[in-house]
Design an enzyme around this catalytic site. Structure first.
Site, mmCIF file in Angstrom:
data_model
loop_
_atom_site.group_PDB
_atom_site.id
_atom_site.type_symbol
_atom_site.label_atom_id
_atom_site.label_comp_id
_atom_site.label_asym_id
_atom_site.label_seq_id
_atom_site.Cartn_x
_atom_site.Cartn_y
_atom_site.Cartn_z
ATOM 1 N N THR A 92 53.959 74.041 63.235
ATOM 2 C CA THR A 92 55.471 74.995 64.231
ATOM 3 C C THR A 92 54.318 74.882 65.471
ATOM 4 O O THR A 92 52.987 76.095 65.310
ATOM 5 C CB THR A 92 55.728 75.832 64.075
ATOM 6 O OG1 THR A 92 56.540 75.762 63.109
ATOM 7 C CG2 THR A 92 56.900 76.675 65.823
ATOM 8 N N LYS A 167 62.780 72.633 67.635
ATOM 9 C CA LYS A 167 62.003 74.071 66.979
ATOM 10 C C LYS A 167 61.606 75.433 68.076
ATOM 11 O O LYS A 167 61.977 76.425 66.649
ATOM 12 C CB LYS A 167 60.341 73.670 66.322
ATOM 13 C CG LYS A 167 60.101 74.240 65.024
ATOM 14 C CD LYS A 167 60.914 74.585 63.901
ATOM 15 C CE LYS A 167 59.741 76.164 62.972
ATOM 16 N NZ LYS A 167 60.289 76.475 61.766
ATOM 17 N N LYS A 235 53.533 83.464 67.015
ATOM 18 C CA LYS A 235 51.943 82.473 67.364
ATOM 19 C C LYS A 235 53.731 81.679 68.008
ATOM 20 O O LYS A 235 53.461 80.681 69.255
ATOM 21 C CB LYS A 235 51.984 81.274 65.888
ATOM 22 C CG LYS A 235 50.534 80.226 66.216
ATOM 23 C CD LYS A 235 51.923 79.448 65.820
ATOM 24 C CE LYS A 235 52.363 79.579 64.745
ATOM 25 N NZ LYS A 235 52.888 78.402 63.950
#
Ligand code: NAP
Length: 284
Positions: A92, A167, A235
């Site tokens: 990701t 995502k 993150k």
């Protein structure tokens, strides 16, 4: 088809295992080489000490933590892979990173797909991940057989970056669901409700969800083995905040979650599962 896989962590270890089960995997790589060697020796594969070990691969999968890890690996692979081969990134990372990787590899005639996954470590173990793909349709066809080794669903979302954009949406939902489940279960604890009755009752109604099902019981026992690390969700949320700012969306869930996961990481819980959020909810 000859495959390579880089990043044998919570997700990648199981995904690479499925590729080996299909007889497709030739070589594995990992930052800590000992982990790749152990995986390879057990299965009669090669462990990569450098990018050169992937030179004969048709497809190389990545599943590494950060944007810089993706770009470092793409840099190495761009110098060794044959034109016509494909790199598939399951990490990701940002849309910008996906597009930069795609451009860098395209200069060498190598394809690139951003193909982040959802379904957690359980989805990786069971081979039931949802794979969201950005990039050229013909590159996806080259990699499809391999992806089917661990996918419940493969969706071509559009051009390069569209997988990571999808995502990002997924991670907003994940963050919000984590907020609701951790807060709800902290309330349940304080009200003295029996977890053996509470969890199946909630799972039988409109509040049922993946996170409650997979992490509800463990978080009530204060077991926070990942799973999905707090540092990784932090993150992801930083990436998502930039995207939300750029297009103009009320980002209440993102901001609250950023603040909470930053605090958990500061408190030394970066490697704990995201369900450790319940520790903040318990404080009152
Ligand atoms: P993880 O458990 O931290 O594993 C990461 C693996 O990548 C480790 O084995 C690490 O090696 C290796 N690595 C790190 N940097 C590397 C580099 N530069 N080159 C080669 N290998 C490197 O992470 P994870 O949970 O599997 O997540 C991987 C990616 O998938 C992340 O981007 C994450 O956001 C995403 N993701 C995770 C989940 C989940 O539920 N866990 C679900 C969907 C997506 P070491 O052995 O040295 O640590």
């Amino acid at each position: 088809m000859k495959l390579g896989f880089i990043g044998l962590g919570a997700m990648g270890h199981s995904m690479a295992g499925h590729l080996h089960g299909k007889g497709l995997l030739a070589v594995v790589g990992n930052r800590t080489l000992a982990k790749a060697r152990a995986f390879a020796e057990e299965r009669g594969l090669r462990a990569a000490a450098s990018a050169a070990a992937f030179a004969d691969c048709d497809v190389v999968m990545l599943c590494v933590p950060m944007d810089a890890d993706v770009l470092d690996n793409v840099g190495g692979l761009s110098t060794v892979l044959m034109p016509g081969s494909v790199v598939v990134d399951h990490s990701t990372v940002s849309v910008d990173t996906a597009r930069a990787a795609c451009e860098r590899l395209a200069a060498h005639g190598i394809g690139f797909l951003d193909a982040p996954v959802s379904g957690g470590v359980e989805g990786a173990k069971n081979g039931k991940l949802s794979v969201m793909v950005g990039g050229a349709a013909d590159e996806l066809e080259k990699a499809r057989t391999a992806l089917e080794a661990y996918a419940a669903r493969i969706t071509h979302m559009g051009a390069s970056g569209a997988g990571q954009a999808t995502k990002a949406v997924n991670q907003v939902l994940v963050a919000g669901i984590n907020q609701a489940v951790c807060e709800g279960l902290a309330l349940g604890e304080k009200l003295g409700l029996d977890p053996d009755k509470l969890l199946p009752t909630l799972m039988s109604g409109a509040a049922a969800n993946w996170f409650l099902d997979k992490r509800g019981a463990t978080m009530l026992r204060s077991e926070f083995t990942p799973g999905f690390k707090c540092a990784h969700l932090l993150k992801d949320l930083r990436i998502v905040r930039e995207m939300a700012r750029a297009v103009g969306v009320n980002a209440t869930v993102i901001e609250q979650s950023l603040s909470d996961y930053a605090e958990l990481v500061e408190r030394g819980l970066g490697d704990a599962d995201t369900s450790a959020l319940i520790t903040l909810k318990r404080r009152g």
